[in-house]
Design a protein around this motif. Sequence first.
Motif, PDB file in Angstrom:
ATOM      1  N   SER A 106       0.803  -1.090  -0.020  1.00  0.00           N
ATOM      2  CA  SER A 106       0.031   0.013   0.040  1.00  0.00           C
ATOM      3  C   SER A 106       0.976   1.308  -0.060  1.00  0.00           C
ATOM      4  O   SER A 106       0.526   2.283  -0.068  1.00  0.00           O
ATOM      5  N   ASP A 107       2.012   1.055   0.143  1.00  0.00           N
ATOM      6  CA  ASP A 107       3.037   2.472   0.193  1.00  0.00           C
ATOM      7  C   ASP A 107       3.232   2.948  -1.148  1.00  0.00           C
ATOM      8  O   ASP A 107       3.693   2.082  -1.987  1.00  0.00           O
ATOM      9  N   ALA A 108       3.349   4.170  -1.406  1.00  0.00           N
ATOM     10  CA  ALA A 108       3.855   4.627  -2.559  1.00  0.00           C
ATOM     11  C   ALA A 108       5.301   5.077  -2.664  1.00  0.00           C
ATOM     12  O   ALA A 108       5.910   5.265  -1.665  1.00  0.00           O
ATOM     13  N   PRO A 109       5.721   4.821  -3.858  1.00  0.00           N
ATOM     14  CA  PRO A 109       7.401   5.161  -3.811  1.00  0.00           C
ATOM     15  C   PRO A 109       7.821   6.540  -3.721  1.00  0.00           C
ATOM     16  O   PRO A 109       8.737   6.752  -4.507  1.00  0.00           O
ATOM     17  N   ASP A 110       6.960   7.463  -3.284  1.00  0.00           N
ATOM     18  CA  ASP A 110       7.212   8.770  -3.261  1.00  0.00           C
ATOM     19  C   ASP A 110       8.600   8.958  -2.301  1.00  0.00           C
ATOM     20  O   ASP A 110       8.938   8.339  -1.287  1.00  0.00           O
ATOM     21  N   GLY A 111       9.348   9.749  -2.913  1.00  0.00           N
ATOM     22  CA  GLY A 111      10.758  10.353  -2.418  1.00  0.00           C
ATOM     23  C   GLY A 111      12.135   9.393  -2.517  1.00  0.00           C
ATOM     24  O   GLY A 111      12.945   9.376  -1.774  1.00  0.00           O
ATOM     25  N   LEU A 112      11.473   8.232  -3.060  1.00  0.00           N
ATOM     26  CA  LEU A 112      12.472   7.274  -3.554  1.00  0.00           C
ATOM     27  C   LEU A 112      13.509   7.344  -4.720  1.00  0.00           C
ATOM     28  O   LEU A 112      13.044   8.175  -5.694  1.00  0.00           O
ATOM     29  N   HIS A 113      14.868   7.047  -4.795  1.00  0.00           N
ATOM     30  CA  HIS A 113      15.374   7.457  -5.926  1.00  0.00           C
ATOM     31  C   HIS A 113      15.774   5.733  -6.716  1.00  0.00           C
ATOM     32  O   HIS A 113      15.937   5.723  -7.946  1.00  0.00           O
ATOM     33  N   LEU A 114      15.610   4.587  -5.775  1.00  0.00           N
ATOM     34  CA  LEU A 114      15.933   3.267  -6.420  1.00  0.00           C
ATOM     35  C   LEU A 114      14.698   2.572  -5.701  1.00  0.00           C
ATOM     36  O   LEU A 114      14.773   2.559  -4.332  1.00  0.00           O
ATOM     37  N   LEU A 115      13.786   1.807  -6.393  1.00  0.00           N
ATOM     38  CA  LEU A 115      12.857   0.939  -5.839  1.00  0.00           C
ATOM     39  C   LEU A 115      13.362  -0.366  -6.156  1.00  0.00           C
ATOM     40  O   LEU A 115      13.644  -0.830  -7.214  1.00  0.00           O
ATOM     41  N   PHE A 116      13.616  -1.243  -5.136  1.00  0.00           N
ATOM     42  CA  PHE A 116      13.831  -2.777  -5.246  1.00  0.00           C
ATOM     43  C   PHE A 116      12.573  -3.552  -5.007  1.00  0.00           C
ATOM     44  O   PHE A 116      12.000  -3.419  -4.034  1.00  0.00           O
ATOM     45  N   VAL A 117      12.124  -4.210  -6.134  1.00  0.00           N
ATOM     46  CA  VAL A 117      10.621  -5.061  -5.688  1.00  0.00           C
ATOM     47  C   VAL A 117      11.328  -6.671  -5.786  1.00  0.00           C
ATOM     48  O   VAL A 117      11.864  -7.135  -6.632  1.00  0.00           O
ATOM     49  N   GLY A 118      11.348  -7.214  -4.538  1.00  0.00           N
ATOM     50  CA  GLY A 118      11.663  -8.483  -4.458  1.00  0.00           C
ATOM     51  C   GLY A 118      10.709  -9.701  -4.831  1.00  0.00           C
ATOM     52  O   GLY A 118       9.573  -9.203  -5.022  1.00  0.00           O
ATOM     53  N   GLY A 119      11.260 -10.637  -4.987  1.00  0.00           N
ATOM     54  CA  GLY A 119      10.330 -11.948  -5.272  1.00  0.00           C
ATOM     55  C   GLY A 119      10.027 -12.199  -6.792  1.00  0.00           C
ATOM     56  O   GLY A 119      10.465 -11.367  -7.541  1.00  0.00           O
ATOM     57  N   SER A 120       9.424 -13.344  -7.090  1.00  0.00           N
ATOM     58  CA  SER A 120       8.943 -13.466  -8.277  1.00  0.00           C
ATOM     59  C   SER A 120       7.667 -13.085  -8.890  1.00  0.00           C
ATOM     60  O   SER A 120       7.181 -13.238  -9.914  1.00  0.00           O
ATOM     61  N   ASP A 121       6.964 -12.042  -8.101  1.00  0.00           N
ATOM     62  CA  ASP A 121       5.789 -11.738  -8.516  1.00  0.00           C
ATOM     63  C   ASP A 121       6.016 -10.326  -9.111  1.00  0.00           C
ATOM     64  O   ASP A 121       6.000  -9.179  -8.542  1.00  0.00           O
ATOM     65  N   ALA A 122       6.120 -10.133 -10.453  1.00  0.00           N
ATOM     66  CA  ALA A 122       6.444  -9.015 -11.334  1.00  0.00           C
ATOM     67  C   ALA A 122       5.421  -7.969 -11.227  1.00  0.00           C
ATOM     68  O   ALA A 122       5.347  -7.100 -11.278  1.00  0.00           O
ATOM     69  N   GLY A 123       4.154  -8.736 -10.909  1.00  0.00           N
ATOM     70  CA  GLY A 123       3.110  -7.658 -10.797  1.00  0.00           C
ATOM     71  C   GLY A 123       3.000  -6.842  -9.747  1.00  0.00           C
ATOM     72  O   GLY A 123       2.174  -5.727  -9.491  1.00  0.00           O
ATOM     73  N   GLN A 124       3.738  -7.263  -8.694  1.00  0.00           N
ATOM     74  CA  GLN A 124       3.813  -6.306  -7.504  1.00  0.00           C
ATOM     75  C   GLN A 124       4.442  -5.035  -7.753  1.00  0.00           C
ATOM     76  O   GLN A 124       3.958  -3.989  -7.328  1.00  0.00           O
ATOM     77  N   LEU A 125       5.397  -4.933  -8.760  1.00  0.00           N
ATOM     78  CA  LEU A 125       6.060  -3.904  -9.415  1.00  0.00           C
ATOM     79  C   LEU A 125       4.746  -2.856  -9.866  1.00  0.00           C
ATOM     80  O   LEU A 125       4.639  -1.564  -9.780  1.00  0.00           O
ATOM     81  N   ALA A 126       3.900  -3.403 -10.613  1.00  0.00           N
ATOM     82  CA  ALA A 126       2.560  -2.612 -10.962  1.00  0.00           C
ATOM     83  C   ALA A 126       1.896  -2.031 -10.039  1.00  0.00           C
ATOM     84  O   ALA A 126       1.354  -1.133 -10.172  1.00  0.00           O
ATOM     85  N   ARG A 127       1.706  -2.743  -9.071  1.00  0.00           N
ATOM     86  CA  ARG A 127       1.140  -2.096  -7.820  1.00  0.00           C
ATOM     87  C   ARG A 127       1.653  -1.085  -7.027  1.00  0.00           C
ATOM     88  O   ARG A 127       1.056   0.038  -6.479  1.00  0.00           O
TER      89      ARG A 127
END
Length: 194
Positions: A106-127
């Motif tokens: 539920s967190d927004a990537p506000d204020g980030l410079h690098l976002l790492f999305v772990g795991g095999s669920d690529a759909g999590q990136l879309a969320r």
Amino acid sequence: MSRPPVAKLPRRRVLAGLLALAAAALGHGAAHADGGGAGLERSVKAAFLYKFLMFTEFPASAFADPAAPLVIGVAGADDMARDLMRLVAGRTVNRRPVLVRTLRDSDAPDGLHLLFVGGSDAGQLARLARPGQQAPLLIVTEAENGLQYGSVINFLIVAERVRFDVSLDAADKNKIKLSSRLLTVANHVHKGAP
């Protein structure tokens, strides 16, 4: 005898140097994905994430002021976030401190410079990375189809080593520039849509 410029070094030597730097930063002697199991693989990826910041150019608008930190957000990989926090403690990139935040879906990537999305669920990136995001952001994943979901860099295992693919199209869309030195050591560089 002087050393040849990095750009002239064979791709293998540049990759070996980057892997050695990543492993040295963690106190490991090798950057293999198998030797120490998942913990070693995670530690190598954490070191790569830190190093990716050194090879990424963010526009001045990405920072509130000249002393603002570089912020890494980690989603879906709490162990990675802990490794990164230990790794970046007291370190800087381009004279900026590096901070790590653990994100939830539920967190927004506000204020980030690098976002790492772990795991095999690529759909999590879309969320997490909402359409129309305006801020420059280096997105790194480890899912099989990470680049197809908008990731700039996607980790993969090749011959038992942690490697990565790069999408230049995603880098452009995310308003960042990657150093040619980083592209030289990528497993594959996609110039258009992957």
